[in-house]
Design an enzyme around this catalytic site. Sequence first.
Site, PDB file in Angstrom:
ATOM      1  N   LYS A  41      16.806 -14.403  -5.623  1.00  0.00           N
ATOM      2  CA  LYS A  41      16.669 -13.424  -6.704  1.00  0.00           C
ATOM      3  C   LYS A  41      16.024 -14.082  -7.919  1.00  0.00           C
ATOM      4  O   LYS A  41      15.162 -13.506  -8.561  1.00  0.00           O
ATOM      5  CB  LYS A  41      18.029 -12.826  -7.100  1.00  0.00           C
ATOM      6  CG  LYS A  41      18.634 -11.874  -6.098  1.00  0.00           C
ATOM      7  CD  LYS A  41      18.002 -10.497  -6.057  1.00  0.00           C
ATOM      8  CE  LYS A  41      16.977 -10.329  -4.978  1.00  0.00           C
ATOM      9  NZ  LYS A  41      17.357 -10.137  -3.635  1.00  0.00           N
ATOM     10  N   ASN A  53      -3.566   1.888   5.105  1.00  0.00           N
ATOM     11  CA  ASN A  53      -2.556   0.842   4.918  1.00  0.00           C
ATOM     12  C   ASN A  53      -2.511   0.057   6.219  1.00  0.00           C
ATOM     13  O   ASN A  53      -2.480   0.652   7.292  1.00  0.00           O
ATOM     14  CB  ASN A  53      -1.202   1.511   4.631  1.00  0.00           C
ATOM     15  CG  ASN A  53      -0.044   0.532   4.628  1.00  0.00           C
ATOM     16  OD1 ASN A  53      -0.250  -0.678   4.546  1.00  0.00           O
ATOM     17  ND2 ASN A  53       1.170   1.039   4.723  1.00  0.00           N
ATOM     18  N   CYS A  59       0.834  -1.200   0.000  1.00  0.00           N
ATOM     19  CA  CYS A  59       0.000   0.000   0.000  1.00  0.00           C
ATOM     20  C   CYS A  59       0.869   1.251   0.000  1.00  0.00           C
ATOM     21  O   CYS A  59       1.765   1.406   0.817  1.00  0.00           O
ATOM     22  CB  CYS A  59      -0.943   0.065   1.188  1.00  0.00           C
ATOM     23  SG  CYS A  59      -2.145  -1.235   1.259  1.00  0.00           S
ATOM     24  N   TRP A  81      -2.586  -3.016  -1.748  1.00  0.00           N
ATOM     25  CA  TRP A  81      -2.140  -4.416  -1.832  1.00  0.00           C
ATOM     26  C   TRP A  81      -3.165  -5.196  -1.012  1.00  0.00           C
ATOM     27  O   TRP A  81      -3.237  -5.047   0.207  1.00  0.00           O
ATOM     28  CB  TRP A  81      -0.740  -4.540  -1.241  1.00  0.00           C
ATOM     29  CG  TRP A  81      -0.054  -5.848  -1.512  1.00  0.00           C
ATOM     30  CD1 TRP A  81       0.663  -6.180  -2.621  1.00  0.00           C
ATOM     31  CD2 TRP A  81       0.013  -6.968  -0.639  1.00  0.00           C
ATOM     32  NE1 TRP A  81       1.161  -7.451  -2.488  1.00  0.00           N
ATOM     33  CE2 TRP A  81       0.774  -7.961  -1.280  1.00  0.00           C
ATOM     34  CE3 TRP A  81      -0.514  -7.252   0.630  1.00  0.00           C
ATOM     35  CZ2 TRP A  81       1.040  -9.202  -0.707  1.00  0.00           C
ATOM     36  CZ3 TRP A  81      -0.257  -8.485   1.196  1.00  0.00           C
ATOM     37  CH2 TRP A  81       0.514  -9.446   0.520  1.00  0.00           C
ATOM     38  N   LYS A  85       7.211  -4.272  -1.739  1.00  0.00           N
ATOM     39  CA  LYS A  85       8.552  -3.843  -1.349  1.00  0.00           C
ATOM     40  C   LYS A  85       8.715  -3.849   0.163  1.00  0.00           C
ATOM     41  O   LYS A  85       9.721  -4.275   0.696  1.00  0.00           O
ATOM     42  CB  LYS A  85       8.804  -2.428  -1.888  1.00  0.00           C
ATOM     43  CG  LYS A  85      10.161  -1.859  -1.525  1.00  0.00           C
ATOM     44  CD  LYS A  85      11.270  -2.617  -2.219  1.00  0.00           C
ATOM     45  CE  LYS A  85      12.656  -2.135  -1.858  1.00  0.00           C
ATOM     46  NZ  LYS A  85      13.666  -3.156  -2.148  1.00  0.00           N
ATOM     47  N   HIS A 121      23.581 -34.971   1.506  1.00  0.00           N
ATOM     48  CA  HIS A 121      22.645 -35.450   2.532  1.00  0.00           C
ATOM     49  C   HIS A 121      21.202 -35.433   2.033  1.00  0.00           C
ATOM     50  O   HIS A 121      20.275 -35.545   2.829  1.00  0.00           O
ATOM     51  CB  HIS A 121      22.797 -34.603   3.798  1.00  0.00           C
ATOM     52  CG  HIS A 121      24.170 -34.677   4.394  1.00  0.00           C
ATOM     53  ND1 HIS A 121      24.615 -35.797   5.065  1.00  0.00           N
ATOM     54  CD2 HIS A 121      25.211 -33.814   4.365  1.00  0.00           C
ATOM     55  CE1 HIS A 121      25.872 -35.600   5.461  1.00  0.00           C
ATOM     56  NE2 HIS A 121      26.252 -34.400   5.032  1.00  0.00           N
ATOM     57  N   ARG A 152       6.147  -0.237  -4.180  1.00  0.00           N
ATOM     58  CA  ARG A 152       5.798  -0.921  -2.934  1.00  0.00           C
ATOM     59  C   ARG A 152       4.944  -2.154  -3.185  1.00  0.00           C
ATOM     60  O   ARG A 152       4.784  -2.983  -2.286  1.00  0.00           O
ATOM     61  CB  ARG A 152       5.058   0.043  -2.002  1.00  0.00           C
ATOM     62  CG  ARG A 152       5.912   1.207  -1.563  1.00  0.00           C
ATOM     63  CD  ARG A 152       5.104   2.214  -0.787  1.00  0.00           C
ATOM     64  NE  ARG A 152       4.724   1.737   0.521  1.00  0.00           N
ATOM     65  CZ  ARG A 152       5.453   1.877   1.626  1.00  0.00           C
ATOM     66  NH1 ARG A 152       6.611   2.479   1.560  1.00  0.00           N
ATOM     67  NH2 ARG A 152       5.030   1.428   2.780  1.00  0.00           N
ATOM     68  N   GLU A 197      20.942 -16.268  -1.583  1.00  0.00           N
ATOM     69  CA  GLU A 197      20.490 -15.006  -2.166  1.00  0.00           C
ATOM     70  C   GLU A 197      20.353 -15.135  -3.686  1.00  0.00           C
ATOM     71  O   GLU A 197      19.405 -14.612  -4.282  1.00  0.00           O
ATOM     72  CB  GLU A 197      21.472 -13.890  -1.781  1.00  0.00           C
ATOM     73  CG  GLU A 197      21.223 -12.543  -2.419  1.00  0.00           C
ATOM     74  CD  GLU A 197      19.890 -11.880  -2.060  1.00  0.00           C
ATOM     75  OE1 GLU A 197      19.134 -12.440  -1.253  1.00  0.00           O
ATOM     76  OE2 GLU A 197      19.592 -10.820  -2.624  1.00  0.00           O
ATOM     77  N   GLU A 199      12.217 -14.823  -7.296  1.00  0.00           N
ATOM     78  CA  GLU A 199      11.288 -13.696  -7.245  1.00  0.00           C
ATOM     79  C   GLU A 199      11.240 -12.907  -8.542  1.00  0.00           C
ATOM     80  O   GLU A 199      10.210 -12.315  -8.855  1.00  0.00           O
ATOM     81  CB  GLU A 199      11.562 -12.788  -6.040  1.00  0.00           C
ATOM     82  CG  GLU A 199      12.912 -12.185  -5.968  1.00  0.00           C
ATOM     83  CD  GLU A 199      13.135 -11.380  -4.675  1.00  0.00           C
ATOM     84  OE1 GLU A 199      12.165 -11.039  -3.993  1.00  0.00           O
ATOM     85  OE2 GLU A 199      14.295 -11.085  -4.372  1.00  0.00           O
TER      86      GLU A 199
HETATM   87  C1  F6R Z   1      14.112  -9.902  -1.566  1.00  0.00           C
HETATM   88  C2  F6R Z   1      13.575  -8.879  -0.709  1.00  0.00           C
HETATM   89  C3  F6R Z   1      12.959  -9.279   0.585  1.00  0.00           C
HETATM   90  C4  F6R Z   1      13.351  -8.299   1.692  1.00  0.00           C
HETATM   91  C5  F6R Z   1      12.577  -8.632   2.981  1.00  0.00           C
HETATM   92  C6  F6R Z   1      12.970  -7.708   4.124  1.00  0.00           C
HETATM   93  O1  F6R Z   1      14.667  -9.366  -2.723  1.00  0.00           O
HETATM   94  O2  F6R Z   1      13.608  -7.720  -1.033  1.00  0.00           O
HETATM   95  O3  F6R Z   1      13.281 -10.581   0.920  1.00  0.00           O
HETATM   96  O4  F6R Z   1      14.723  -8.382   1.894  1.00  0.00           O
HETATM   97  O5  F6R Z   1      11.205  -8.498   2.748  1.00  0.00           O
HETATM   98  O6  F6R Z   1      12.690  -6.372   3.826  1.00  0.00           O
HETATM   99  P1  F6R Z   1      13.355  -5.211   4.649  1.00  0.00           P
HETATM  100  O7  F6R Z   1      14.813  -5.255   4.398  1.00  0.00           O
HETATM  101  O8  F6R Z   1      12.715  -3.951   4.140  1.00  0.00           O
HETATM  102  O9  F6R Z   1      13.036  -5.462   6.097  1.00  0.00           O
END
Ligand code: F6R
Length: 621
Positions: free
Chosen positions: A494, A107, A2, A81, A616, A513, A31, A490, A497
Amino acid sequence: MCGIVGYVGSGAPGGRPQGVVMSGLARLEYRGYDSAGIAVVTEDTERVAMSKKAGKLVNLEKELAERPLAPGTAAIGHTRWATHGAPTDANAHPHLAAGGRIAIIHNGIIENFAALRAELLDEGVEFLSETDTEVAGHLLAREVDRGLSLADAMRAITRRLEGAFTLLAVDAREPRSVVGARRNSPLVIGLGEGENFLGSDVVAFIEHTRDALELHQDEVVEITPDGVTITDIRGLVVEREPYHVDWDASAAQKGGFATFMEKEIHDQPTAVADTLRGRIDEHGRLQLDGGMIHETILNSIDKIIVVACGTAAYAGLVGRYAIEHWCRIPVEVELAHEFRYRDPVVSVRTLVVAISQSGETMDTIMAVRHAQQQGAPVIAIVNSQGSTIAREADAVLYTRAGPEIAVASTKAFLAQITAVYLLGIYLAELRGNKFPDEIESLLDQLDAIPAKIQRVLDTSEPIRELARTMANERTVLFLGRHVGCPVALEGALKLKELAYIHAEGFAAGELKHGPIALVEEGQPVFIVLPSPRGRESLHSKVISNVQEVRARGARTFVIAEEGDKEAENYAEQVFYVPSAPVLMTPLLSVVPLQLFALELAAAKGYDVDQPRNLAKSVTVE
Ligand code: F6R
């Protein structure tokens, strides 16, 4: 999750309120949202003008072009959202109450909305949506009907609401006012001249002003063209100092790149350099950005727990290797949403480090509060100035990555690792684990990293080329050992997502394992190979892991240190990164994996800045 924007100005009724709010919503698109809407206070004192549409902002823009709203003096806008109710036109915000006199946006989640809705239904109120927000609108209308001003009415209803919310409302009879309230959900105030702004974050109004005010928990704000009044929930006026945002609108633009994500990956040398800049004083002491934890407390801690989610948690995992090695303090890394529910052992001697880009991740906020209730000191490593986690922690170390607009985190990750390392170096110095010359050498190693990241970026074409050939892959595996393990995690995150490809990251040693059963002919496997100059056994162990998957038909792609020619014997392709001390390598080896995911998603035609289903800043638990 939101996006919220509010605006009020002193000019004659015109198009500026709508323009400011629509451009603010566009800036907040990152966001994550699935519908959008706007309400404008016009010269009509009985009804605000409103327009809202399911889907992306472009649908709302089209609707506004076909059915324009009247000129106005104030406006509020929202990108939603969905939580309560599907993303339809009816459930989109704003919601109207008091016969259209009041418009409200929200929100968060109002947890006692069912009881409140039942109460309002008993009074004969008619609901037009399935949202929890509409409940707040009708409660507000009830108070306004009793003769309260909009601000007084907002204070009255926030006392009745439970859960998390940012609320903004306008009343057609108060055309030069926008009122907001917040609990467990973000809202910042932008200070203009003859106009003022509200936004979920400063990005919403950064093109108009860089002067901002924080709104704290359970406070209500009223903005008018000439002033801002903040009160607590009882109505007592709160004085607050403004702060100046240290980046400008250009930082929140694509700067010539096709996507924000690509731009942010290229921002990484600067993000790391800025996070390091001027941090350590002449006595080797870390300069925090706010608050403090007394050195005697830091000297007495016997454990560190990092709380974070997603990519930020992986930054914590990288940091664990460094802090344990440099400071000889045990470090646990805990997903924030799991932390408080497992009754963790936390005491005044536990230092909790909360890592968050947004500073508004609800899971992490709740973990911080839980730790503080147990008496633990909390240091926040946060990117967004003035965010909830930064405010509530006992001390804060800002990552200076600048605004991260793409939903998937990249430059914040590198800046988080850098900040955790600074914290580790500081603790090592403070607790006498390292001599000054060792500290200096670690800082020099970090200082050398930005230029090396730049080299990775400048030589990235081969991995991008590979990505373009892999659009039809169904599963990709990532392996790493030691600090390479969180890098593998990581890399997989990436890819999931952005490219919606099933991807898994594993500790390379764990493969035999169980997960090795996944490997079949042609399975792509990325391996983060440690330096052959480091602990020899580590390099050869990972080489063995590469051979294990290769023997079962996997296609192996290796991230290796420049000059490691042996890697070529075991890989279909090797991607080299500059040489660096082992603990610094994640800051380099993750970059090709970010670019791989970006390029593959782009090749599949996906929106890399706003991947499906994601937000976001995850402001609900
Ligand atoms: C992945 C991503 C999320 C954030 C997670 C934490 O690319 O962006 O996994 O890292 O939602 O968000 P923050 O850092 O804002 O607490």
